[in-house]
Design a protein around this motif. Sequence first.
Motif, PDB file in Angstrom:
ATOM      1  N   ASP A 108      38.152  41.416  39.071  1.00  0.00           N
ATOM      2  CA  ASP A 108      38.988  40.543  38.229  1.00  0.00           C
ATOM      3  C   ASP A 108      40.339  40.234  38.867  1.00  0.00           C
ATOM      4  O   ASP A 108      41.279  39.871  38.159  1.00  0.00           O
ATOM      5  CB  ASP A 108      39.215  41.212  36.857  1.00  0.00           C
ATOM      6  CG  ASP A 108      38.278  40.665  35.788  1.00  0.00           C
ATOM      7  OD1 ASP A 108      37.620  39.625  36.049  1.00  0.00           O
ATOM      8  OD2 ASP A 108      38.196  41.259  34.706  1.00  0.00           O
ATOM      9  N   HIS A 123      39.316  32.173  36.940  1.00  0.00           N
ATOM     10  CA  HIS A 123      39.720  33.401  37.625  1.00  0.00           C
ATOM     11  C   HIS A 123      38.726  33.883  38.697  1.00  0.00           C
ATOM     12  O   HIS A 123      39.169  34.427  39.704  1.00  0.00           O
ATOM     13  CB  HIS A 123      40.108  34.517  36.634  1.00  0.00           C
ATOM     14  CG  HIS A 123      38.967  35.265  36.019  1.00  0.00           C
ATOM     15  ND1 HIS A 123      38.393  34.894  34.834  1.00  0.00           N
ATOM     16  CD2 HIS A 123      38.295  36.377  36.426  1.00  0.00           C
ATOM     17  CE1 HIS A 123      37.418  35.735  34.548  1.00  0.00           C
ATOM     18  NE2 HIS A 123      37.344  36.651  35.495  1.00  0.00           N
ATOM     19  N   HIS A 140      30.629  37.395  38.908  1.00  0.00           N
ATOM     20  CA  HIS A 140      30.393  38.351  37.822  1.00  0.00           C
ATOM     21  C   HIS A 140      30.328  37.698  36.441  1.00  0.00           C
ATOM     22  O   HIS A 140      29.949  38.344  35.468  1.00  0.00           O
ATOM     23  CB  HIS A 140      31.435  39.486  37.847  1.00  0.00           C
ATOM     24  CG  HIS A 140      32.837  39.072  37.533  1.00  0.00           C
ATOM     25  ND1 HIS A 140      33.697  38.556  38.462  1.00  0.00           N
ATOM     26  CD2 HIS A 140      33.535  39.106  36.368  1.00  0.00           C
ATOM     27  CE1 HIS A 140      34.871  38.306  37.899  1.00  0.00           C
ATOM     28  NE2 HIS A 140      34.790  38.627  36.624  1.00  0.00           N
ATOM     29  N   HIS A 141      30.659  36.404  36.342  1.00  0.00           N
ATOM     30  CA  HIS A 141      30.509  35.712  35.050  1.00  0.00           C
ATOM     31  C   HIS A 141      29.336  34.738  35.048  1.00  0.00           C
ATOM     32  O   HIS A 141      29.187  33.945  34.112  1.00  0.00           O
ATOM     33  CB  HIS A 141      31.797  34.968  34.685  1.00  0.00           C
ATOM     34  CG  HIS A 141      32.871  35.882  34.189  1.00  0.00           C
ATOM     35  ND1 HIS A 141      32.810  36.507  32.959  1.00  0.00           N
ATOM     36  CD2 HIS A 141      34.015  36.309  34.769  1.00  0.00           C
ATOM     37  CE1 HIS A 141      33.883  37.269  32.794  1.00  0.00           C
ATOM     38  NE2 HIS A 141      34.634  37.178  33.881  1.00  0.00           N
TER      39      HIS A 141
HETATM   40 FE   FE2 Z   1      36.189  38.522  34.927  1.00  0.00          FE
END
Ligand code: FE2
Length: 429
Positions: A202, A230, A255-256
């Motif tokens: 992140d 992001h 990761h999304h």
């Molecule tokens: Fe994230």
Amino acid sequence: MLVTIKTEDARLGMFVHAVAGGWIASPFWRRQFVLTKPAELEKLRDAGIAEIEIDLSKGIGPVAASASPVPVDLDVVAGDIALPDPESPQQLRRRRRGAASAERRAQAVVDASKVVVQAMLDEVRLGKAMNVTALVPVAEQIVESVTRDAVAMLNVTRLKTKDEYTYVHSIAVAALLIHFARTLKLPEEEVSVLGLAGLLHDIGKMAVPKALLDKPGKLEPPEMAVLRHHPEKGHALLSAGPPVPEVVLDVCLHHHERYDGRGYPKGLTGEQLSLAARMSSICDVYDAITSQRPYKRPWSPSEALSRMRSWTGHFDIDLLDRFIESIGIHPVGGLVRLQSSRLALVIEGNDREPTQPRVRVFYDIPAQRFIAPIDLIATIEADPIHRAECGQRWFGERWGTIEADILDGRWSSLESAVPSSSTAKGVLS
Ligand SMILES: [Fe+2]
């Protein structure tokens, strides 16, 4: 219902209501009990007790004499049960004390890691150069901590204050990825890199205004659009610095993404996503929904896993099942096999002892028949969970109806239902 059987027909999971000759003849100090250990069966037989009286409402019954359409290999059933010794109160207290000190050790690792992660992320927010190498020893420390006591580490990282959420979330995802990778038996060097990937996944949020990250309540569509950048921003940040492993870049960017292609930023589907990306999506969501957030209460691990399983298309479902296995917590609604060779549905999570949920026992595997449902907490003393099972593999397309009937107490509709031979064979092989 009480039934008298020959002692030679006794088997694990039966509730012994009485023994022939009365309590004096019994080799057990308890008058009534569940047979949970092979040694107890031996003790009964060695004592020369010819018959015992069992209670079918509290345990399993004798193997049905009538021919069943389901060919069950009893050796396989029995051979695959590893029964632990029941814990004494002293052992239980010792275990709880041990768990508390393991959590203190894990907390110390999280606190130390948090300082490094926070310092690095804050520097990135201020536009300073990123020192990824400073995170390598942190990742190694988390690997060590997960190796020492994964349960303690995962428990500790679930607890986060609002202010520390971003930092501890990174540590939590690292710990979850490391533990998950071990369950999947990935090579040890990949395990460490996945830890680093978790810490950095992140990093792009450091390019998102803090007020937006901390905003209570739902984000407006334009705010959501900013947040959704992001992964790309993180990928750009990592690419601009010293070289980092490809897996770290992959997890940061993907990761999304969702298995059905409805994720972001690229809308990749299924096999277009690497194993690391699919694993990170699961770990990221699991930690997010089990953590305290400004706008919602956390879900318990059991509730979270249950909901994640119900989100069609979001995750690689086979991988999610492996994740559930790695966590060792069975979701509400999940089908489990108990040590006594009975099938049960998880009906309620247990926050104090997450691996011991309340279950509804409804099927006797060796006897191949439904039994009057019994609710119990799956403790080591009562009847612990042996492993997760797949309802469709046992009962085919009827599983949805059977599951609803069990939950709604429509017991009479189950009595005639039996699993198909093909599916049951698949389960037992
Ligand atoms: Fe994230």
